[in-house]
Design a protein around this motif. Structure first.
Motif, short mmCIF file in Angstrom:
data_model
loop_
_atom_site.label_atom_id
_atom_site.label_comp_id
_atom_site.label_asym_id
_atom_site.label_seq_id
_atom_site.Cartn_x
_atom_site.Cartn_y
_atom_site.Cartn_z
N ASP A 246 0.82 -1.21 0.00
CA ASP A 246 0.00 0.00 0.00
C ASP A 246 0.85 1.26 0.00
OD1 ASP A 246 -2.59 -1.09 -0.02
OD2 ASP A 246 -2.56 -1.42 2.14
N SER A 247 2.17 1.12 0.19
CA SER A 247 3.02 2.29 0.35
C SER A 247 3.98 2.54 -0.81
CB SER A 247 3.84 2.17 1.65
OG SER A 247 4.62 1.01 1.65
N THR A 248 4.50 1.49 -1.46
CA THR A 248 5.47 1.69 -2.54
C THR A 248 4.76 2.21 -3.78
OG1 THR A 248 6.88 -0.09 -1.71
CG2 THR A 248 7.21 0.60 -3.99
N VAL A 249 4.98 3.47 -4.08
CA VAL A 249 4.32 4.11 -5.22
C VAL A 249 5.31 4.52 -6.30
CG1 VAL A 249 4.38 6.47 -4.31
CG2 VAL A 249 2.48 5.78 -5.79
N MET A 250 6.63 4.50 -5.96
CA MET A 250 7.69 4.85 -6.91
C MET A 250 8.61 3.64 -7.04
SD MET A 250 6.93 8.14 -7.37
CE MET A 250 8.34 9.10 -7.95
N PHE A 251 8.83 3.16 -8.26
CA PHE A 251 9.59 1.93 -8.49
C PHE A 251 10.63 2.19 -9.57
CE2 PHE A 251 10.51 -2.15 -10.41
CZ PHE A 251 10.48 -3.05 -9.36
N TYR A 252 11.87 1.74 -9.33
CA TYR A 252 12.95 1.92 -10.31
C TYR A 252 13.75 0.63 -10.38
CZ TYR A 252 17.25 3.87 -12.42
OH TYR A 252 18.34 4.13 -13.23
N GLY A 281 -5.16 -7.46 -7.40
CA GLY A 281 -5.73 -7.10 -6.11
C GLY A 281 -5.10 -5.88 -5.48
N TYR A 282 -4.05 -5.35 -6.11
CA TYR A 282 -3.38 -4.15 -5.60
C TYR A 282 -3.55 -3.00 -6.58
CZ TYR A 282 -1.31 -6.96 -1.91
OH TYR A 282 -1.13 -7.76 -0.82
N ALA A 283 -3.29 -1.80 -6.10
CA ALA A 283 -3.42 -0.63 -6.96
C ALA A 283 -2.29 -0.59 -7.98
CB ALA A 283 -3.39 0.64 -6.11
N PRO A 284 -2.51 0.04 -9.13
CA PRO A 284 -1.42 0.20 -10.10
C PRO A 284 -0.27 0.99 -9.48
CG PRO A 284 -3.25 1.64 -10.65
CD PRO A 284 -3.73 0.74 -9.56
N MET A 285 0.94 0.71 -9.93
CA MET A 285 2.10 1.47 -9.46
C MET A 285 1.94 2.91 -9.95
SD MET A 285 4.82 1.12 -7.63
CE MET A 285 4.99 -0.68 -7.60
N GLY A 286 2.24 3.87 -9.08
CA GLY A 286 2.14 5.26 -9.50
C GLY A 286 3.14 5.59 -10.59
N PHE A 287 4.42 5.35 -10.30
CA PHE A 287 5.51 5.63 -11.25
C PHE A 287 6.45 4.45 -11.25
CE2 PHE A 287 9.84 6.93 -12.14
CZ PHE A 287 9.72 7.76 -13.25
N VAL A 395 1.76 11.55 -3.33
CA VAL A 395 0.94 10.49 -3.92
C VAL A 395 0.96 9.26 -3.02
CG1 VAL A 395 0.66 8.97 -5.91
CG2 VAL A 395 1.34 11.35 -6.24
N LYS A 396 -0.20 8.67 -2.81
CA LYS A 396 -0.31 7.41 -2.07
C LYS A 396 -0.56 6.28 -3.07
CE LYS A 396 -2.32 9.32 2.20
NZ LYS A 396 -1.29 8.86 3.15
N ARG A 397 0.02 5.13 -2.78
CA ARG A 397 -0.25 3.95 -3.61
C ARG A 397 -1.70 3.49 -3.40
NH1 ARG A 397 2.63 -0.84 -5.02
NH2 ARG A 397 1.24 -2.09 -6.33
N SER A 398 -2.06 3.23 -2.16
CA SER A 398 -3.42 2.80 -1.84
C SER A 398 -3.61 2.87 -0.33
CB SER A 398 -3.69 1.38 -2.35
OG SER A 398 -2.73 0.47 -1.85
N ILE A 399 -4.83 2.67 0.11
CA ILE A 399 -5.14 2.69 1.53
C ILE A 399 -5.95 1.46 1.88
CG2 ILE A 399 -5.02 5.19 1.82
CD1 ILE A 399 -8.03 5.33 1.50
N SER A 400 -5.86 1.04 3.14
CA SER A 400 -6.65 -0.06 3.67
C SER A 400 -6.56 -0.01 5.18
CB SER A 400 -6.12 -1.41 3.15
OG SER A 400 -4.78 -1.61 3.56
N GLY A 401 -7.45 -0.75 5.84
CA GLY A 401 -7.39 -0.82 7.30
C GLY A 401 -8.00 0.38 7.99
N PHE A 432 -6.75 5.13 -3.93
CA PHE A 432 -7.21 3.78 -4.20
C PHE A 432 -7.46 3.06 -2.89
CE2 PHE A 432 -5.30 4.69 -8.32
CZ PHE A 432 -6.18 4.07 -9.19
N VAL A 433 -8.68 2.54 -2.72
CA VAL A 433 -9.04 1.78 -1.54
C VAL A 433 -8.85 0.30 -1.89
CG1 VAL A 433 -10.82 1.31 0.19
CG2 VAL A 433 -10.70 3.57 -0.91
#
Length: 512
Positions: A246-252, A281-287, A395-401, A432-433
């Motif tokens: 739910d937290s990793t929104v930037m990937f390289y 089942g997870y949100a798309p990667m932001g970047f 930017v947030k990847r997604s939220i839950s809980g 994204f929930v």
């Protein structure tokens, strides 16, 4: 109060997004970018703007971007036939006003005007094994990220790129003495900030390649306020944990590989099909930055760009990557600029610009990466996204809980929502929930728009719910609007511009 179940199976509604003012960044799709760029070579005598700035007969690459109303003139310094690494002259102009907007000159003063006597090419080639892919003369820069030789050679060097089976080498030969000096760093080919090892027989998980590239991305992500970890030769389980997050929104990533696989460890490759499975089942990667050589040379189902964008979503996710970096047209001219190119990309993003705008500016700085009919870097997806800058929400990847407002009573009373609004739907992702979110007992949640941050959108995945076990939910869209929509089809959902309240026991669910 009696428990209330509010389930929204919302009709399809057409939502209209407000375009930004000024520069028309919504036009910056990859195809429009290609069509809007003119690349050729000229001398100062051929262009009055360049002639006014440069009274020489040097040859410049001219890159004009008609969407940006900018033109860049780039001269790569050479002494005879030897390229002087990291030495260049660059001018930029506004094409509407002819105003010069940049003049950059990087020019070493410790080099001769003419080449010294050198060994011929065939003698240099005789010292290496395997298939010779390319050979060229270079004065190696003390700042080189690709040719790390200590001490830095004073003489020009023959740089020979070879291939034996699946192994590639960059051999450095002193072009005056004929001495073998060592090896350079090859471009990744055929294919978080992660970087991987070389191919066998030189594969070594403890000494992965491309540290400088990955660390540069790490530092820029941190500068943009995204806590980031760099991992060399990352285990597959580590990569999976960042995809399923739910937290990793930037990937390289920068590894040997291509559009469907890259080598993370000597005995392991990450497959696009694995990303497809993991991200389900997870949100798309932001970047995502796919730095494998052919990372974006193929697109569509079964490729990394498609899977990181969660089945190729056109909005709320963007992928940048290499398009044939090991091909001679890119490796010879662009690979040496790779860190500088991504630095320009990330710095423009950090200044609050869209990814598409940042991409265009990086190309204007280094037109060597777009000439000869090939774009060595591409992007796919929502180039209008912003990730940092003054007034740009993180930017947030997604939220839950569990989710609720933070209340501070001293020294002043503050009631802070974890889901603030954004100034524009055009440039920003919804929240994204991923799984059901719950306002716990005694807590409350507000979704209130303001005159500056006018929009709050929640995009529900996996038929997740918003559950009110606390005191109240208050959503106020009077300054712009609040949406509860499907994360897969954001035309399905509810939008309101007034006030919406829910109390103890209420639930909201948006079906996909």
């Amino acid at each position: 109060m009696n428990k209330i179940m509010i389930s929204f199976l919302i009709l399809v509604m057409g939502f209209f997004l407000a375009a930004g003012t000024g520069f028309c960044e919504e036009s910056m799709t990859m195809e429009r970018m290609k069509n809007a760029q003119i690349v050729d070579t000229i001398r100062p005598i051929d262009d009055p703007r360049l002639r006014k700035a440069e009274n020489t007969d040097r040859v410049f690459i001219r890159l004009e971007n008609m969407l940006l109303n900018r033109v860049s003139f780039f001269h790569q310094r050479k002494i005879g036939q030897a390229i002087v690494e990291k030495n260049f002259i660059r001018y930029k102009f506004n094409t509407e006003t002819s105003e010069k907007t940049e003049e950059t000159r990087k020019w070493r003063n410790d080099l001769p005007d003419k080449l010294p006597p050198i060994i011929d090419q065939s003698r240099a080639e005789s010292q290496v094994n395997g298939e010779i892919l390319s050979i060229r003369l270079i004065y190696i820069s003390p700042e080189s990220e690709i040719f790390k030789i200590t001490p830095v050679p004073e003489n020009p060097c023959w740089i020979i790129r070879t291939r034996i089976d699946d192994s590639r080498k960059v051999i450095i030969i002193d072009a005056v003495s004929g001495e073998y000096l060592g090896q350079g760093l090859p471009a990744p080919y055929e294919g978080f900030s992660m970087h991987g090892p070389d191919h066998p027989p030189d594969c070594d998980d403890n000494n992965p390649l491309w540290y400088s590239h990955a660390q540069n991305a790490h530092n820029w992500f941190e500068t943009m306020d995204y806590d980031t970890i760099r991992d060399g030769s990352a285990y597959g389980s580590v990569v999976q944990s960042h995809i399923q997050s739910d937290s990793t929104v930037m990937f390289y990533e920068l590894d040997h590989g291509g559009a469907t696989s890259f080598k993370n460890r000597c005995d392991d490759d990450i497959l696009a099909s694995e990303i497809d499975t993991w991200i389900n089942g997870y949100a798309p990667m932001g970047f995502a930055f796919i730095g494998s050589c052919m990372g974006l040379s193929s697109t569509g189902n079964g490729t990394f760009e498609h899977e990181f964008r969660k089945e190729g979503l056109a909005q709320d996710t963007v992928v940048v990557g290499y398009n044939g970096m090991s091909l001679s047209v890119c490796e010879d001219d662009c690979w040496g600029h790779a860190i500088a190119w991504q630095t320009k990309l990330f710095s423009e993003m950090n200044d609050g610009h869209t990814v598409a705008y940042a991409y265009a500016q990086a190309n204007l700085d280094y037109p060597d990466c777009t000439d000869e009919g090939r774009f060595c870097m591409l992007y796919r997806g929502d180039g209008n996204l912003k990730f940092a800058g003054t007034g740009v929400p993180k930017v947030k990847r997604s939220i839950s809980g569990s989710i609720y407002n933070i209340v501070i009573t001293s020294p002043i009373y503050l009631d802070i929502s974890p889901l603030p609004g954004v100034p524009s739907r055009f440039y920003h992702r919804p929240y994204f929930v991923r799984a059901s979110i719950t306002v716990p007992s005694t807590k409350h949640l507000t979704l209130n728009t303001t005159s500056t941050n006018k929009y709050i959108d929640l995009a529900f995945l996996n038929s997740a719910k918003l559950i009110m076990d606390g005191t109240y939910l208050n959503a106020n869209g009077s300054h712009g609007g609040v949406k509860f929509v499907s994360g897969i089809n954001q035309n399905k959902g509810m939008q309101f511009n007034g006030e919406f309240k829910m109390y103890d026991g209420g639930e909201i669910r948006v079906y996909e």
